[in-house]
Design a protein around this motif. Structure first.
Motif, short mmCIF file in Angstrom:
data_model
loop_
_atom_site.label_atom_id
_atom_site.label_comp_id
_atom_site.label_asym_id
_atom_site.label_seq_id
_atom_site.Cartn_x
_atom_site.Cartn_y
_atom_site.Cartn_z
N GLY A 80 8.57 -20.04 17.14
CA GLY A 80 7.47 -20.30 16.23
C GLY A 80 7.11 -19.12 15.36
O GLY A 80 6.37 -19.26 14.40
N GLU B 122 8.41 -19.51 11.59
CA GLU B 122 7.69 -20.43 10.71
C GLU B 122 6.27 -19.96 10.43
O GLU B 122 5.65 -20.42 9.48
CB GLU B 122 7.62 -21.82 11.35
N ARG B 123 5.75 -19.08 11.23
CA ARG B 123 4.37 -18.64 11.10
C ARG B 123 4.15 -17.83 9.83
O ARG B 123 5.02 -17.09 9.41
CB ARG B 123 4.03 -17.79 12.33
N GLU B 124 2.97 -17.95 9.25
CA GLU B 124 2.64 -17.18 8.05
C GLU B 124 2.67 -15.70 8.38
O GLU B 124 2.24 -15.27 9.45
CB GLU B 124 1.24 -17.54 7.57
N GLY C 289 3.39 -15.07 17.80
CA GLY C 289 4.77 -15.21 17.39
C GLY C 289 5.68 -14.14 17.95
O GLY C 289 6.88 -14.15 17.68
N ARG D 239 -0.62 -14.13 9.36
CA ARG D 239 -1.03 -14.43 10.74
C ARG D 239 -0.31 -13.51 11.72
O ARG D 239 -0.92 -13.00 12.67
CB ARG D 239 -0.76 -15.89 11.06
#
Length: 89
Positions: free
Chosen positions: A66, A69-71, A3, A74
């Motif tokens: 992205g 939106e990524r946790e 990310g 992560r």
């Protein structure tokens, strides 16, 4: 694909301070989305750079598509992995 991108450049000026910069391009989204991404990058840096950053180096985190939106967990694991790669060569 992570990310973010981490760039690290030693300054060689004798100052052991760890400096950090953040950038997120307009391609990622509008100002609200870009600011959210920067806040997430700042939080990651605040947690991990004091103990895992390279002393006397400039660190730049570049937000990628992205990443918003990524946790968060992560993103955290990606930063730990990237810092490990930088520290070991």
């Amino acid at each position: 694909m992570p990310g973010f991108v981490l760039l690290v450049r030693p300054r060689d000026d004798g100052d052991p301070a760890i400096r950090i910069g953040y950038t997120v391009t307009r391609k990622i989204g509008n100002a609200v989305v870009r600011n959210r991404m920067k806040r997430r990058l700042r939080a990651l840096a605040r947690i991990h750079l004091p103990e895992s950053g390279i002393p006397g180096a400039d660190h730049v985190l570049i937000g990628r598509a992205g990443g918003v939106e990524r946790e968060f967990a992560r993103l955290e694991s990606e930063l730990v992995k990237a810092l490990g790669r930088v520290a070991h060569g």
